[in-house]
Design a protein around this motif. Structure first.
Motif, PDB file in Angstrom:
ATOM      1  N   ILE B 147       0.833  -1.208   0.000  1.00 30.83           N
ATOM      2  CA  ILE B 147       0.000   0.000   0.000  1.00 30.83           C
ATOM      3  C   ILE B 147       0.873   1.266   0.000  1.00 30.83           C
ATOM      4  O   ILE B 147       0.559   2.261  -0.644  1.00 30.83           O
ATOM      5  N   MET B 148       2.015   1.197   0.716  1.00 30.46           N
ATOM      6  CA  MET B 148       2.911   2.362   0.798  1.00 30.46           C
ATOM      7  C   MET B 148       3.611   2.629  -0.540  1.00 30.46           C
ATOM      8  O   MET B 148       3.866   3.772  -0.913  1.00 30.46           O
ATOM      9  N   LEU B 149       3.949   1.539  -1.218  1.00 32.89           N
ATOM     10  CA  LEU B 149       4.825   1.630  -2.384  1.00 32.89           C
ATOM     11  C   LEU B 149       4.415   2.693  -3.410  1.00 32.89           C
ATOM     12  O   LEU B 149       5.219   3.574  -3.737  1.00 32.89           O
ATOM     13  N   PRO B 150       3.183   2.666  -3.912  1.00 28.43           N
ATOM     14  CA  PRO B 150       2.840   3.648  -4.954  1.00 28.43           C
ATOM     15  C   PRO B 150       2.925   5.091  -4.460  1.00 28.43           C
ATOM     16  O   PRO B 150       3.302   5.982  -5.234  1.00 28.43           O
ATOM     17  N   VAL B 151       2.601   5.307  -3.177  1.00 25.93           N
ATOM     18  CA  VAL B 151       2.673   6.667  -2.639  1.00 25.93           C
ATOM     19  C   VAL B 151       4.114   7.158  -2.684  1.00 25.93           C
ATOM     20  O   VAL B 151       4.402   8.282  -3.123  1.00 25.93           O
ATOM     21  N   ILE B 152       5.042   6.296  -2.249  1.00 27.41           N
ATOM     22  CA  ILE B 152       6.457   6.691  -2.214  1.00 27.41           C
ATOM     23  C   ILE B 152       6.991   6.875  -3.636  1.00 27.41           C
ATOM     24  O   ILE B 152       7.689   7.849  -3.932  1.00 27.41           O
ATOM     25  N   VAL B 153       6.640   5.956  -4.529  1.00 30.63           N
ATOM     26  CA  VAL B 153       7.120   6.043  -5.910  1.00 30.63           C
ATOM     27  C   VAL B 153       6.720   7.378  -6.525  1.00 30.63           C
ATOM     28  O   VAL B 153       7.548   8.107  -7.075  1.00 30.63           O
ATOM     29  N   ARG B 154       5.440   7.716  -6.397  1.00 33.45           N
ATOM     30  CA  ARG B 154       4.950   8.918  -7.071  1.00 33.45           C
ATOM     31  C   ARG B 154       5.471  10.196  -6.426  1.00 33.45           C
ATOM     32  O   ARG B 154       5.835  11.135  -7.138  1.00 33.45           O
ATOM     33  N   THR B 155       5.526  10.255  -5.086  1.00 32.96           N
ATOM     34  CA  THR B 155       6.038  11.498  -4.490  1.00 32.96           C
ATOM     35  C   THR B 155       7.522  11.662  -4.805  1.00 32.96           C
ATOM     36  O   THR B 155       7.969  12.761  -5.114  1.00 32.96           O
ATOM     37  N   THR B 156       8.282  10.549  -4.744  1.00 30.68           N
ATOM     38  CA  THR B 156       9.707  10.646  -5.071  1.00 30.68           C
ATOM     39  C   THR B 156       9.876  11.179  -6.490  1.00 30.68           C
ATOM     40  O   THR B 156      10.646  12.112  -6.730  1.00 30.68           O
ATOM     41  N   GLU B 157       9.126  10.618  -7.412  1.00 28.05           N
ATOM     42  CA  GLU B 157       9.229  11.057  -8.799  1.00 28.05           C
ATOM     43  C   GLU B 157       8.926  12.553  -8.908  1.00 28.05           C
ATOM     44  O   GLU B 157       9.701  13.310  -9.488  1.00 28.05           O
ATOM     45  N   GLU B 158       7.795  12.955  -8.298  1.00 27.45           N
ATOM     46  CA  GLU B 158       7.384  14.352  -8.442  1.00 27.45           C
ATOM     47  C   GLU B 158       8.409  15.317  -7.851  1.00 27.45           C
ATOM     48  O   GLU B 158       8.656  16.389  -8.401  1.00 27.45           O
ATOM     49  N   VAL B 159       9.000  14.931  -6.726  1.00 24.06           N
ATOM     50  CA  VAL B 159       9.987  15.809  -6.094  1.00 24.06           C
ATOM     51  C   VAL B 159      11.264  15.882  -6.929  1.00 24.06           C
ATOM     52  O   VAL B 159      11.816  16.958  -7.157  1.00 24.06           O
ATOM     53  N   LEU B 160      11.724  14.716  -7.412  1.00 23.14           N
ATOM     54  CA  LEU B 160      13.003  14.696  -8.120  1.00 23.14           C
ATOM     55  C   LEU B 160      12.922  15.384  -9.480  1.00 23.14           C
ATOM     56  O   LEU B 160      13.906  15.950  -9.956  1.00 23.14           O
ATOM     57  N   VAL B 161      11.747  15.340 -10.087  1.00 24.58           N
ATOM     58  CA  VAL B 161      11.585  16.022 -11.373  1.00 24.58           C
ATOM     59  C   VAL B 161      11.800  17.525 -11.210  1.00 24.58           C
ATOM     60  O   VAL B 161      12.268  18.208 -12.124  1.00 24.58           O
ATOM     61  N   LEU B 162      11.501  18.025 -10.010  1.00 27.38           N
ATOM     62  CA  LEU B 162      11.647  19.463  -9.759  1.00 27.38           C
ATOM     63  C   LEU B 162      13.100  19.894  -9.572  1.00 27.38           C
ATOM     64  O   LEU B 162      13.401  21.074  -9.608  1.00 27.38           O
ATOM     65  N   VAL B 163      14.018  18.931  -9.369  1.00 29.39           N
ATOM     66  CA  VAL B 163      15.433  19.302  -9.231  1.00 29.39           C
ATOM     67  C   VAL B 163      15.905  19.837 -10.591  1.00 29.39           C
ATOM     68  O   VAL B 163      15.763  19.157 -11.601  1.00 29.39           O
ATOM     69  N   PRO B 164      16.425  21.072 -10.621  1.00 27.40           N
ATOM     70  CA  PRO B 164      16.733  21.706 -11.903  1.00 27.40           C
ATOM     71  C   PRO B 164      17.682  20.878 -12.765  1.00 27.40           C
ATOM     72  O   PRO B 164      18.615  20.259 -12.254  1.00 27.40           O
ATOM     73  N   ARG B 165      17.431  20.905 -14.075  1.00 26.96           N
ATOM     74  CA  ARG B 165      18.273  20.162 -15.013  1.00 26.96           C
ATOM     75  C   ARG B 165      19.709  20.673 -14.967  1.00 26.96           C
ATOM     76  O   ARG B 165      20.667  19.916 -15.091  1.00 26.96           O
ATOM     77  N   ASP B 166      19.810  22.002 -14.764  1.00 24.29           N
ATOM     78  CA  ASP B 166      21.109  22.644 -14.615  1.00 24.29           C
ATOM     79  C   ASP B 166      22.022  21.954 -13.618  1.00 24.29           C
ATOM     80  O   ASP B 166      23.216  21.798 -13.849  1.00 24.29           O
ATOM     81  N   LEU B 167      21.419  21.606 -12.472  1.00 26.30           N
ATOM     82  CA  LEU B 167      22.188  21.013 -11.383  1.00 26.30           C
ATOM     83  C   LEU B 167      22.729  19.648 -11.811  1.00 26.30           C
ATOM     84  O   LEU B 167      23.883  19.310 -11.564  1.00 26.30           O
ATOM     85  N   ARG B 168      21.861  18.870 -12.482  1.00 31.39           N
ATOM     86  CA  ARG B 168      22.294  17.565 -12.976  1.00 31.39           C
ATOM     87  C   ARG B 168      23.417  17.750 -13.974  1.00 31.39           C
ATOM     88  O   ARG B 168      24.436  17.071 -13.929  1.00 31.39           O
ATOM     89  N   GLU B 169      23.219  18.717 -14.900  1.00 32.61           N
ATOM     90  CA  GLU B 169      24.205  18.903 -15.958  1.00 32.61           C
ATOM     91  C   GLU B 169      25.530  19.373 -15.397  1.00 32.61           C
ATOM     92  O   GLU B 169      26.580  18.979 -15.876  1.00 32.61           O
ATOM     93  N   SER B 170      25.483  20.234 -14.372  1.00 36.92           N
ATOM     94  CA  SER B 170      26.777  20.726 -13.896  1.00 36.92           C
ATOM     95  C   SER B 170      27.538  19.619 -13.186  1.00 36.92           C
ATOM     96  O   SER B 170      28.757  19.610 -13.204  1.00 36.92           O
ATOM     97  N   ALA B 171      26.828  18.660 -12.583  1.00 35.01           N
ATOM     98  CA  ALA B 171      27.534  17.514 -12.005  1.00 35.01           C
ATOM     99  C   ALA B 171      28.125  16.658 -13.119  1.00 35.01           C
ATOM    100  O   ALA B 171      29.296  16.278 -13.067  1.00 35.01           O
ATOM    101  N   LEU B 172      27.336  16.402 -14.151  1.00 36.01           N
ATOM    102  CA  LEU B 172      27.836  15.594 -15.274  1.00 36.01           C
ATOM    103  C   LEU B 172      29.016  16.283 -15.947  1.00 36.01           C
ATOM    104  O   LEU B 172      29.985  15.645 -16.330  1.00 36.01           O
ATOM    105  N   ALA B 173      28.934  17.624 -16.070  1.00 36.27           N
ATOM    106  CA  ALA B 173      29.999  18.373 -16.728  1.00 36.27           C
ATOM    107  C   ALA B 173      31.299  18.331 -15.932  1.00 36.27           C
ATOM    108  O   ALA B 173      32.365  18.618 -16.457  1.00 36.27           O
ATOM    109  N   LEU B 174      31.201  17.984 -14.635  1.00 34.16           N
ATOM    110  CA  LEU B 174      32.420  17.840 -13.833  1.00 34.16           C
ATOM    111  C   LEU B 174      33.024  16.448 -14.000  1.00 34.16           C
ATOM    112  O   LEU B 174      34.006  16.109 -13.352  1.00 34.16           O
ATOM    113  N   GLY B 175      32.408  15.647 -14.863  1.00 26.38           N
ATOM    114  CA  GLY B 175      32.926  14.300 -15.068  1.00 26.38           C
ATOM    115  C   GLY B 175      32.399  13.298 -14.066  1.00 26.38           C
ATOM    116  O   GLY B 175      32.976  12.243 -13.857  1.00 26.38           O
TER     117      GLY B 175
END
Lengths: 252, 280
Positions: B147-175
């Motif tokens: 019962i918990m699983l879908p709640v956690i899956v969806r909230t995690t997804e929704e929160v992580l999508v909000l993390v700016p793409r910039d931040l991901r890219e700057s980590a990747l750009a550091l190798g």
């Protein structure tokens, strides 16, 4: 003739079916500042994103042609190796919000799981922040969050973060466009000084900025490299009528 | 003043009043529940109730320590199963948004969220109770985890999508390799939101009764073993409320009060965390 750090041959870039770069041949001179300017949508950002293989991150994006970094084809190099040699600074200052200033500078090491001795870490942080002209302002607040800094300071922190891993080439994507004029001025000063240690390629849509900071300037229009040469020459005696029109503000 | 304007002002006032009154409507049942529970439950609620085991039927006194501990054990088991799985699935959904499999997973999660909890109880019965040949805390934990699983899956997804793409890219750009970027940059940046989702999912299952009836089953003795039947606050409420003993009815009220306070605390903790996230 200047020594070349990065060279492209017939570089074409696509997003799906859309061709964004239409065959670019450019030699980026070592330890110089090269500006890439042009109107919005001309492919400037795409061009530098090819240099550190960030372009291929976008689903459906691909390139044709060759990019040689220090003579080696970057597609045959390890992705991580390319990104170590080619640093990048983004348009919006983006220090990692969960990390202190100190950890932000070391992010390239820490995030990759590289362990540093304390003295070594300390030295890298101090040197990188000094190179980015931020040391004096933050040396007493190294363990505060990077997001507490002003926009201009955050951008210099991002520059320090990129410099900390000792890249050969530093790509900057409109690094001052999100900053106020004073902060932008400081970053520009910094760029001119950086070339002693690193080659800089800076994307800008600001003609005056290219004139102030760049030794060489490339003018891109609709995915083509219209003109490339020493900034003084390109600004005073442009070879192509489109360059002249752009410089005089007739379009863009 | 112009007559038309006056009329419009009046209309505005009436509408505002109406909306305010209607906004208060959802508060009424909650207030009534809390009032009722407080009035009926508070008389039986004391330290002894919280710290002692049930007395035999017909004998006055006793408490629900077994059920409080049982609920804690069940929630811990369910979290151990659902939290890592849910967060990893949520990361997958947020990182690979536009492929076919994520779409399927997302839809499955939404369907699972709408599945009646008793059906999930039957599932846990078939999967865990039947092979083990007896009821167990583990079976209850599995039911709650589903019962918990879908709640956690969806909230995690929704929160992580909000993390700016910039931040991901700057980590990747550091190798930095992608998986390290996700674990060390994206997840920590969204951590507060993910934790909020986890707390809300725990609050959601803390009061589940139906799926526990034929999995955890209930147990009048104190038990910490995952392989043994175990009691839980909702089970105690159900069993006591349907018993013929007046003292057990009172205890059912008190247990309800304990349960709702627990759920409210979890919700408040989630709210406080969410507010901190917005503040940053």
């Amino acid at each position: 003739m200047e020594s070349t750090i990065l060279k492209t041959e017939g570089l074409k870039a696509y997003y799906g079916e859309t061709k964004v770069l239409r065959g670019i041949d450019i030699d980026i001179p070592r330890n110089r500042v090269t500006a890439v300017m042009g109107p919005s949508g001309c492919g400037k950002t795409t061009l530098i994103r090819c240099f550190n293989r960030m372009h291929e991150m976008v689903p459906g994006a691909r390139i044709e042609g060759k990019i040689r970094l220090e003579g080696r084809d970057i597609t045959s190099m390890k992705l991580i190796q390319v990104r170590r040699m080619v640093g990048m600074v983004f348009q919006k200052p983006n220090p990692f919000p969960t990390m202190s200033i100190y950890d932000n500078v070391l992010a390239g090491y820490r995030l990759s799981g590289v362990k540093l001795r304390k003295e070594e870490a300390q030295r890298i942080v101090e040197e990188s922040l000094k190179k980015a002209a931020l040391w004096e302002e933050v040396k007493d607040a190294l363990h505060r969050r990077g997001t507490f800094l002003s926009g201009g300071q955050q951008q210099r922190l991002c520059i320090a973060r990129a410099l900390a891993v000792n890249p050969r080439l530093l790509l900057m994507d409109e690094p001052t466009s999100a900053l106020d004029p004073k902060a932008a001025h400081r970053v520009e000063e910094l760029i001119s000084r950086l070339k002693e240690t690193v080659t800089v390629v800076v994307v800008t849509h600001n003609v005056a900025q290219a004139g102030r900071v760049a030794d060489y300037t490339a003018f891109l229009y609709l995915g083509e490299l219209i003109e490339f040469g020493p900034t003084s020459q390109l600004f005073t005696a442009p070879q192509d009528p489109r360059t002249e029109e752009y410089l005089t503000g007739k379009f863009g | 003043m112009d007559k038309g304007v006056t009329r419009r002002l009046w209309k505005d006032r009436v509408a505002t009043l109406l909306v305010t009154i209607l906004a208060l409507v959802p508060l009424i049942p909650l207030a009534l529940i809390l009032l009722q529970l407080a009035v009926k439950g508070i008389t039986s609620l004391n330290l002894q109730f919280l710290t002692s085991l049930p007395h035999p039927p017909g004998e006055e006194g006793g408490g629900v320590l077994n059920a409080i501990v049982g609920t804690a054990v069940l929630l811990a088991l369910a979290s151990a199963l659902a939290v890592p799985t849910g967060i990893l699935a949520g990361i997958y959904l947020s990182e690979y948004r536009d492929r076919t499999l994520p779409h399927a997973v997302r839809m499955a999660a939404d369907l699972l969220q709408g599945t009646p909890s008793i059906v999930i109880g039957i599932l846990a019965y078939a999967w865990v109770v039947r092979p083990m040949h007896h009821f167990s805390a583990l079976a209850g934990g599995v039911a709650l985890a589903i019962i918990m699983l879908p709640v956690i899956v969806r909230t995690t997804e929704e929160v992580l999508v909000l993390v700016p793409r910039d931040l991901r890219e700057s980590a990747l750009a550091l190798g930095v390799p992608s998986w390290r970027m996700i674990l060390k940059v994206v997840l920590p940046t969204g951590m507060v939101g993910v934790t909020t989702g986890v707390l809300l999912s725990i609050a959601r299952v803390a009061g589940e009764t139906a799926p526990l009836l034929f999995t955890a089953f209930g147990n009048p003795f104190l038990s910490l073993k995952p392989t043994e039947p175990i009691d839980a606050l909702p089970l105690v409420i159900f069993n006591y409320a349907t018993s013929p003993y007046a003292d057990w009815w009172r205890q059912a009220w008190a247990a309800s009060l304990v349960l709702i306070v627990l759920v409210i605390l979890l919700n408040v903790a989630a709210r406080l965390l969410a507010r901190r996230m917005k503040g940053e």
